[in-house]
Design a protein around this motif. Structure first.
Motif, PDB file in Angstrom:
ATOM      1  N   GLU A  29       0.830  -1.198   0.000  1.00 57.51           N
ATOM      2  CA  GLU A  29       0.000   0.000   0.000  1.00 57.51           C
ATOM      3  C   GLU A  29       0.870   1.256   0.000  1.00 57.51           C
ATOM      4  N   SER A  30       1.965   1.232   0.732  1.00 58.90           N
ATOM      5  CA  SER A  30       2.884   2.376   0.764  1.00 58.90           C
ATOM      6  C   SER A  30       3.441   2.673  -0.626  1.00 58.90           C
ATOM      7  N   ILE A  31       3.780   1.619  -1.358  1.00 62.66           N
ATOM      8  CA  ILE A  31       4.299   1.806  -2.716  1.00 62.66           C
ATOM      9  C   ILE A  31       3.237   2.433  -3.610  1.00 62.66           C
ATOM     10  N   ALA A  32       2.004   1.936  -3.525  1.00 67.00           N
ATOM     11  CA  ALA A  32       0.910   2.486  -4.331  1.00 67.00           C
ATOM     12  C   ALA A  32       0.644   3.945  -3.957  1.00 67.00           C
ATOM     13  N   ILE A  33       0.664   4.241  -2.673  1.00 61.88           N
ATOM     14  CA  ILE A  33       0.439   5.610  -2.204  1.00 61.88           C
ATOM     15  C   ILE A  33       1.568   6.517  -2.684  1.00 61.88           C
ATOM     16  N   TYR A  34       2.803   6.019  -2.609  1.00 54.42           N
ATOM     17  CA  TYR A  34       3.955   6.793  -3.063  1.00 54.42           C
ATOM     18  C   TYR A  34       3.841   7.100  -4.560  1.00 54.42           C
ATOM     19  N   GLU A  35       3.432   6.098  -5.345  1.00 48.09           N
ATOM     20  CA  GLU A  35       3.258   6.307  -6.779  1.00 48.09           C
ATOM     21  C   GLU A  35       2.204   7.374  -7.051  1.00 48.09           C
ATOM     22  N   ARG A  36       1.106   7.340  -6.311  1.00 48.86           N
ATOM     23  CA  ARG A  36       0.057   8.358  -6.467  1.00 48.86           C
ATOM     24  C   ARG A  36       0.613   9.730  -6.109  1.00 48.86           C
ATOM     25  N   GLY A  37       1.389   9.793  -5.031  1.00 51.13           N
ATOM     26  CA  GLY A  37       1.995  11.053  -4.620  1.00 51.13           C
ATOM     27  C   GLY A  37       2.940  11.596  -5.672  1.00 51.13           C
ATOM     28  N   ALA A  38       3.749  10.719  -6.270  1.00 47.40           N
ATOM     29  CA  ALA A  38       4.685  11.148  -7.314  1.00 47.40           C
ATOM     30  C   ALA A  38       3.926  11.714  -8.515  1.00 47.40           C
ATOM     31  N   LEU A  39       2.815  11.081  -8.874  1.00 47.90           N
ATOM     32  CA  LEU A  39       1.989  11.582  -9.969  1.00 47.90           C
ATOM     33  C   LEU A  39       1.420  12.957  -9.631  1.00 47.90           C
ATOM     34  N   LEU A  40       0.917  13.121  -8.416  1.00 48.20           N
ATOM     35  CA  LEU A  40       0.364  14.407  -8.008  1.00 48.20           C
ATOM     36  C   LEU A  40       1.427  15.501  -8.001  1.00 48.20           C
ATOM     37  N   VAL A  41       2.625  15.173  -7.532  1.00 50.53           N
ATOM     38  CA  VAL A  41       3.717  16.155  -7.528  1.00 50.53           C
ATOM     39  C   VAL A  41       4.018  16.594  -8.958  1.00 50.53           C
ATOM     40  N   LYS A  42       4.078  15.642  -9.888  1.00 52.98           N
ATOM     41  CA  LYS A  42       4.340  15.971 -11.288  1.00 52.98           C
ATOM     42  C   LYS A  42       3.242  16.869 -11.844  1.00 52.98           C
ATOM     43  N   GLN A  43       1.994  16.547 -11.547  1.00 54.43           N
ATOM     44  CA  GLN A  43       0.881  17.360 -12.043  1.00 54.43           C
ATOM     45  C   GLN A  43       0.929  18.767 -11.452  1.00 54.43           C
ATOM     46  N   CYS A  44       1.262  18.878 -10.183  1.00 59.79           N
ATOM     47  CA  CYS A  44       1.379  20.194  -9.544  1.00 59.79           C
ATOM     48  C   CYS A  44       2.514  20.995 -10.177  1.00 59.79           C
ATOM     49  N   GLU A  45       3.650  20.344 -10.414  1.00 53.57           N
ATOM     50  CA  GLU A  45       4.776  21.023 -11.051  1.00 53.57           C
ATOM     51  C   GLU A  45       4.401  21.507 -12.446  1.00 53.57           C
ATOM     52  N   ASP A  46       3.655  20.694 -13.194  1.00 53.99           N
ATOM     53  CA  ASP A  46       3.214  21.092 -14.533  1.00 53.99           C
ATOM     54  C   ASP A  46       2.303  22.314 -14.469  1.00 53.99           C
ATOM     55  N   LEU A  47       1.372  22.312 -13.524  1.00 50.34           N
ATOM     56  CA  LEU A  47       0.477  23.461 -13.373  1.00 50.34           C
ATOM     57  C   LEU A  47       1.238  24.721 -12.997  1.00 50.34           C
ATOM     58  N   LEU A  48       2.200  24.581 -12.096  1.00 48.17           N
ATOM     59  CA  LEU A  48       3.009  25.740 -11.693  1.00 48.17           C
ATOM     60  C   LEU A  48       3.847  26.248 -12.865  1.00 48.17           C
ATOM     61  N   GLY A  49       4.381  25.342 -13.658  1.00 45.35           N
ATOM     62  CA  GLY A  49       5.152  25.743 -14.834  1.00 45.35           C
ATOM     63  C   GLY A  49       4.299  26.507 -15.831  1.00 45.35           C
ATOM     64  N   THR A  50       3.091  26.027 -16.054  1.00 42.44           N
ATOM     65  CA  THR A  50       2.166  26.711 -16.959  1.00 42.44           C
ATOM     66  C   THR A  50       1.811  28.090 -16.434  1.00 42.44           C
ATOM     67  N   ALA A  51       1.541  28.187 -15.142  1.00 46.51           N
ATOM     68  CA  ALA A  51       1.213  29.477 -14.546  1.00 46.51           C
ATOM     69  C   ALA A  51       2.387  30.439 -14.656  1.00 46.51           C
ATOM     70  N   GLU A  52       3.592  29.941 -14.444  1.00 45.29           N
ATOM     71  CA  GLU A  52       4.784  30.789 -14.542  1.00 45.29           C
ATOM     72  C   GLU A  52       4.967  31.323 -15.960  1.00 45.29           C
TER      73      GLU A  52
END
Length: 62
Positions: A29-52
């Motif tokens: 479960e920790s691995i699955a949660i970590y993978e979800r977190g990594a995806l969310l971090v990437k999506q957040c970084e993409d949104l911040l890059g677009t906003a910048e």
């Protein structure tokens, strides 16, 4: 449905980080949660890059 930046950040802080830190989550479960977190971090970084980029373009239009 696409989540907003704020919703993704809340999921990271309120759900994922808390579950990973609680010590009661199985390895699988920790691995699955970590993978979800990594995806969310990437999506957040993409949104911040677009906003910048938008803010930079707006600054050039002056």
């Amino acid at each position: 449905m696409t989540k907003t930046f704020e919703e993704m950040l809340e999921e990271l802080r309120g759900g994922i980080v808390r579950k990973l830190e609680d010590g009661e989550t199985s390895l699988e479960e920790s691995i699955a949660i970590y993978e979800r977190g990594a995806l969310l971090v990437k999506q957040c970084e993409d949104l911040l890059g677009t906003a910048e980029m938008k803010l930079t373009e707006l600054g050039r239009d002056r």
